[in-house]
Design a protein around this motif. Structure first.
Motif, PDB file in Angstrom:
ATOM      1  N   ASN A 115       0.844  -1.199   0.000  1.00  0.00           N
ATOM      2  CA  ASN A 115       0.000   0.000   0.000  1.00  0.00           C
ATOM      3  C   ASN A 115       0.877   1.246   0.000  1.00  0.00           C
ATOM      4  O   ASN A 115       1.813   1.357   0.794  1.00  0.00           O
ATOM      5  CB  ASN A 115      -0.913   0.025   1.224  1.00  0.00           C
ATOM      6  N   ASP A 116       0.596   2.155  -0.900  1.00  0.00           N
ATOM      7  CA  ASP A 116       1.262   3.461  -0.976  1.00  0.00           C
ATOM      8  C   ASP A 116       2.733   3.399  -1.372  1.00  0.00           C
ATOM      9  O   ASP A 116       3.462   4.374  -1.155  1.00  0.00           O
ATOM     10  CB  ASP A 116       1.110   4.236   0.341  1.00  0.00           C
ATOM     11  N   ILE A 117       3.198   2.261  -1.894  1.00  0.00           N
ATOM     12  CA  ILE A 117       4.554   2.200  -2.440  1.00  0.00           C
ATOM     13  C   ILE A 117       4.497   1.536  -3.814  1.00  0.00           C
ATOM     14  O   ILE A 117       3.533   0.853  -4.144  1.00  0.00           O
ATOM     15  CB  ILE A 117       5.549   1.452  -1.515  1.00  0.00           C
ATOM     16  N   SER A 118       5.536   1.740  -4.588  1.00  0.00           N
ATOM     17  CA  SER A 118       5.613   1.106  -5.900  1.00  0.00           C
ATOM     18  C   SER A 118       6.267  -0.267  -5.763  1.00  0.00           C
ATOM     19  O   SER A 118       6.868  -0.591  -4.739  1.00  0.00           O
ATOM     20  CB  SER A 118       6.404   1.989  -6.860  1.00  0.00           C
ATOM     21  N   ALA A 119       6.139  -1.066  -6.825  1.00  0.00           N
ATOM     22  CA  ALA A 119       6.697  -2.414  -6.815  1.00  0.00           C
ATOM     23  C   ALA A 119       6.952  -2.845  -8.251  1.00  0.00           C
ATOM     24  O   ALA A 119       6.566  -2.165  -9.203  1.00  0.00           O
ATOM     25  CB  ALA A 119       5.731  -3.379  -6.137  1.00  0.00           C
ATOM     26  N   THR A 120       7.592  -3.985  -8.391  1.00  0.00           N
ATOM     27  CA  THR A 120       7.770  -4.590  -9.704  1.00  0.00           C
ATOM     28  C   THR A 120       7.278  -6.023  -9.631  1.00  0.00           C
ATOM     29  O   THR A 120       7.114  -6.589  -8.543  1.00  0.00           O
ATOM     30  CB  THR A 120       9.236  -4.512 -10.179  1.00  0.00           C
ATOM     31  N   THR A 121       7.016  -6.599 -10.795  1.00  0.00           N
ATOM     32  CA  THR A 121       6.551  -7.975 -10.872  1.00  0.00           C
ATOM     33  C   THR A 121       6.807  -8.501 -12.267  1.00  0.00           C
ATOM     34  O   THR A 121       7.183  -7.748 -13.172  1.00  0.00           O
ATOM     35  CB  THR A 121       5.053  -8.088 -10.500  1.00  0.00           C
ATOM     36  N   VAL A 136       3.155   0.029 -10.588  1.00  0.00           N
ATOM     37  CA  VAL A 136       4.128  -0.966 -11.030  1.00  0.00           C
ATOM     38  C   VAL A 136       5.228  -0.291 -11.837  1.00  0.00           C
ATOM     39  O   VAL A 136       4.966   0.447 -12.780  1.00  0.00           O
ATOM     40  CB  VAL A 136       3.442  -2.064 -11.878  1.00  0.00           C
ATOM     41  N   GLU A 137       6.470  -0.540 -11.423  1.00  0.00           N
ATOM     42  CA  GLU A 137       7.633  -0.021 -12.130  1.00  0.00           C
ATOM     43  C   GLU A 137       8.254  -1.140 -12.965  1.00  0.00           C
ATOM     44  O   GLU A 137       8.329  -2.283 -12.517  1.00  0.00           O
ATOM     45  CB  GLU A 137       8.677   0.492 -11.138  1.00  0.00           C
ATOM     46  N   GLU A 138       8.704  -0.795 -14.158  1.00  0.00           N
ATOM     47  CA  GLU A 138       9.353  -1.769 -15.024  1.00  0.00           C
ATOM     48  C   GLU A 138      10.852  -1.749 -14.741  1.00  0.00           C
ATOM     49  O   GLU A 138      11.653  -1.187 -15.481  1.00  0.00           O
ATOM     50  CB  GLU A 138       9.067  -1.455 -16.490  1.00  0.00           C
ATOM     51  N   LYS A 139      11.214  -2.354 -13.611  1.00  0.00           N
ATOM     52  CA  LYS A 139      12.597  -2.416 -13.150  1.00  0.00           C
ATOM     53  C   LYS A 139      12.851  -3.817 -12.601  1.00  0.00           C
ATOM     54  O   LYS A 139      11.922  -4.473 -12.136  1.00  0.00           O
ATOM     55  CB  LYS A 139      12.835  -1.419 -12.012  1.00  0.00           C
ATOM     56  N   PRO A 140      14.114  -4.244 -12.572  1.00  0.00           N
ATOM     57  CA  PRO A 140      14.407  -5.555 -12.004  1.00  0.00           C
ATOM     58  C   PRO A 140      14.260  -5.608 -10.483  1.00  0.00           C
ATOM     59  O   PRO A 140      13.946  -6.657  -9.926  1.00  0.00           O
ATOM     60  CB  PRO A 140      15.844  -5.845 -12.421  1.00  0.00           C
ATOM     61  N   LEU A 141      14.473  -4.481  -9.804  1.00  0.00           N
ATOM     62  CA  LEU A 141      14.409  -4.444  -8.342  1.00  0.00           C
ATOM     63  C   LEU A 141      13.862  -3.102  -7.901  1.00  0.00           C
ATOM     64  O   LEU A 141      14.320  -2.054  -8.356  1.00  0.00           O
ATOM     65  CB  LEU A 141      15.812  -4.642  -7.745  1.00  0.00           C
ATOM     66  N   VAL A 142      12.869  -3.148  -7.011  1.00  0.00           N
ATOM     67  CA  VAL A 142      12.307  -1.937  -6.412  1.00  0.00           C
ATOM     68  C   VAL A 142      12.329  -2.143  -4.903  1.00  0.00           C
ATOM     69  O   VAL A 142      11.827  -3.144  -4.393  1.00  0.00           O
ATOM     70  CB  VAL A 142      10.862  -1.674  -6.901  1.00  0.00           C
ATOM     71  N   THR A 143      12.934  -1.188  -4.183  1.00  0.00           N
ATOM     72  CA  THR A 143      13.033  -1.301  -2.728  1.00  0.00           C
ATOM     73  C   THR A 143      12.437  -0.066  -2.059  1.00  0.00           C
ATOM     74  O   THR A 143      12.540   1.048  -2.581  1.00  0.00           O
ATOM     75  CB  THR A 143      14.497  -1.459  -2.273  1.00  0.00           C
ATOM     76  N   HIS A 144      11.829  -0.305  -0.926  1.00  0.00           N
ATOM     77  CA  HIS A 144      11.295   0.754  -0.062  1.00  0.00           C
ATOM     78  C   HIS A 144      11.530   0.295   1.378  1.00  0.00           C
ATOM     79  O   HIS A 144      10.852  -0.619   1.849  1.00  0.00           O
ATOM     80  CB  HIS A 144       9.795   0.977  -0.294  1.00  0.00           C
ATOM     81  N   GLY A 145      12.487   0.904   2.048  1.00  0.00           N
ATOM     82  CA  GLY A 145      12.782   0.488   3.421  1.00  0.00           C
ATOM     83  C   GLY A 145      13.200  -0.965   3.458  1.00  0.00           C
ATOM     84  O   GLY A 145      14.159  -1.361   2.799  1.00  0.00           O
ATOM     85  N   ASN A 146      12.462  -1.785   4.203  1.00  0.00           N
ATOM     86  CA  ASN A 146      12.757  -3.216   4.326  1.00  0.00           C
ATOM     87  C   ASN A 146      11.921  -4.080   3.395  1.00  0.00           C
ATOM     88  O   ASN A 146      11.868  -5.297   3.566  1.00  0.00           O
ATOM     89  CB  ASN A 146      12.535  -3.680   5.766  1.00  0.00           C
ATOM     90  N   ILE A 147      11.253  -3.465   2.436  1.00  0.00           N
ATOM     91  CA  ILE A 147      10.434  -4.219   1.476  1.00  0.00           C
ATOM     92  C   ILE A 147      11.068  -4.108   0.100  1.00  0.00           C
ATOM     93  O   ILE A 147      11.432  -3.023  -0.341  1.00  0.00           O
ATOM     94  CB  ILE A 147       8.990  -3.692   1.448  1.00  0.00           C
ATOM     95  N   ALA A 148      11.183  -5.263  -0.578  1.00  0.00           N
ATOM     96  CA  ALA A 148      11.742  -5.281  -1.927  1.00  0.00           C
ATOM     97  C   ALA A 148      10.959  -6.243  -2.800  1.00  0.00           C
ATOM     98  O   ALA A 148      10.518  -7.309  -2.344  1.00  0.00           O
ATOM     99  CB  ALA A 148      13.210  -5.699  -1.889  1.00  0.00           C
ATOM    100  N   THR A 149      10.791  -5.834  -4.055  1.00  0.00           N
ATOM    101  CA  THR A 149      10.196  -6.712  -5.059  1.00  0.00           C
ATOM    102  C   THR A 149      11.169  -6.793  -6.228  1.00  0.00           C
ATOM    103  O   THR A 149      11.830  -5.809  -6.559  1.00  0.00           O
ATOM    104  CB  THR A 149       8.830  -6.174  -5.537  1.00  0.00           C
ATOM    105  N   ALA A 150      11.262  -7.982  -6.827  1.00  0.00           N
ATOM    106  CA  ALA A 150      12.142  -8.177  -7.972  1.00  0.00           C
ATOM    107  C   ALA A 150      11.350  -8.849  -9.087  1.00  0.00           C
ATOM    108  O   ALA A 150      10.379  -9.561  -8.825  1.00  0.00           O
ATOM    109  CB  ALA A 150      13.345  -9.034  -7.579  1.00  0.00           C
ATOM    110  N   ALA A 151      11.764  -8.626 -10.332  1.00  0.00           N
ATOM    111  CA  ALA A 151      11.044  -9.182 -11.471  1.00  0.00           C
ATOM    112  C   ALA A 151      12.011  -9.728 -12.501  1.00  0.00           C
ATOM    113  O   ALA A 151      13.004  -9.082 -12.838  1.00  0.00           O
ATOM    114  CB  ALA A 151      10.155  -8.112 -12.096  1.00  0.00           C
ATOM    115  N   GLY A 152      11.684 -10.911 -12.995  1.00  0.00           N
ATOM    116  CA  GLY A 152      12.558 -11.638 -13.908  1.00  0.00           C
ATOM    117  C   GLY A 152      13.427 -12.543 -13.071  1.00  0.00           C
ATOM    118  O   GLY A 152      14.135 -12.076 -12.178  1.00  0.00           O
TER     119      GLY A 152
END
Length: 191
Positions: A115-121, A136-152
C-alpha cells in the motif's frame, strides 16, 4: 541466530526457490548463526515443473523470521486474495526484511504490504498487481525500506544481493555473489 524464511506453495517457480536456497545457504556454511528454512502450508509442495519440495515448517514461522522471501509462480494467483492464507502472516516491515520474486509481489499486495509504495513484478502479473492499486515499475528491483520486489528470475541475484547487504554485510554479500559469477567476471571469493 538469523532466520531466512523461503515461502513456497503449490505451483511455485523452481528457480525462485532453488537459487535463493543455494545462495542464502552459502552464508549458513560460513556462519552457523544463519538458518534457512522452506515454509509452506503442507509438508511438501509441488513446483510448476513437477518437483516436490519438503518444507521445514509452517508459514506462521515467517512471522518471526528476520528475512521473509516469497517465491513466485502460478500458485500466487490462487492465493493473492485468499484471506484464510494471507491472514496467517503477521509480518512487520519495521523489524523484518520482506521481499518477493516476480508474482510473489501479488502476495505482498494481498497482505497490504505494498500500500502506498511502488513495486515490480513479472510482466504477466502486472495487471493483477495493479488491481491492488499498486504503482508498477518496469525495473528488475524496487526497494522501499525493508520491502523489496524483484522481477525476472535472474533479478533474484539483485534481490539476494540487497538482502545480504542489509542482513549480513557487504563483505559476505560480495563473497556470496562472487561465488556464482562466470569465471573472469566476478570478484575472488572464499568458496
Amino acid at each position: 541466530m538469523k532466520t531466512v524464511a523461503l515461502v513456497v506453495f503449490d505451483n511455485f517457480t523452481d528457480i525462485d526457490l532453488f537459487l535463493p536456497w543455494d545462495l542464502f545457504n552459502r552464508v549458513r556454511l560460513r556462519d552457523k548463526q544463519w538458518e534457512v528454512k522452506i515454509l509452506g502450508t503442507a509438508p511438501r509442495h509441488q513446483s510448476q515443473t513437477g518437483l516436490f519440495v519438503d518444507t521445514h515448517g509452517s508459514i506462521e514461522e515467517a512471522n518471526t523470521a528476520d528475512v521473509v522471501f516469497f517465491t513466485s509462480g502460478a500458485g500466487t494467483r490462487k492465493l493473492m486474495r485468499d484471506e484464510s492464507y494471507l491472514t496467517r502472516f503477521k509480518l512487520n516491515p519495521e523489524k523484518q526484511v520482506i521481499c518477493s520474486m516476480c508474482s510473489g509481489s501479488l502476495l505482498l499486495a494481498g497482505m497490504g504490504l505494498l500500500n502506498d509504495i511502488s513495486a515490480t513484478t513479472y510482466p504477466t502479473a502486472v495487471e493483477a498487481l495493479k488491481s491492488f492499486g499498486v504503482e508498477v515499475e518496469e525495473k528488475p528491483l524496487v526497494t522501499h525500506g525493508n520491502i523489496a520486489t524483484a522481477a525476472g528470475c535472474l533479478a533474484a541475484l539483485d534481490l539476494i544481493s540487497w538482502v545480504l547487504e542489509k542482513t549480513a554485510g557487504a563483505n559476505i554479500k560480495d563473497d556470496v555473489m562472487a561465488s556464482v559469477q562466470p569465471v573472469g567476471k566476478g570478484l575472488e571469493c572464499i568458496y
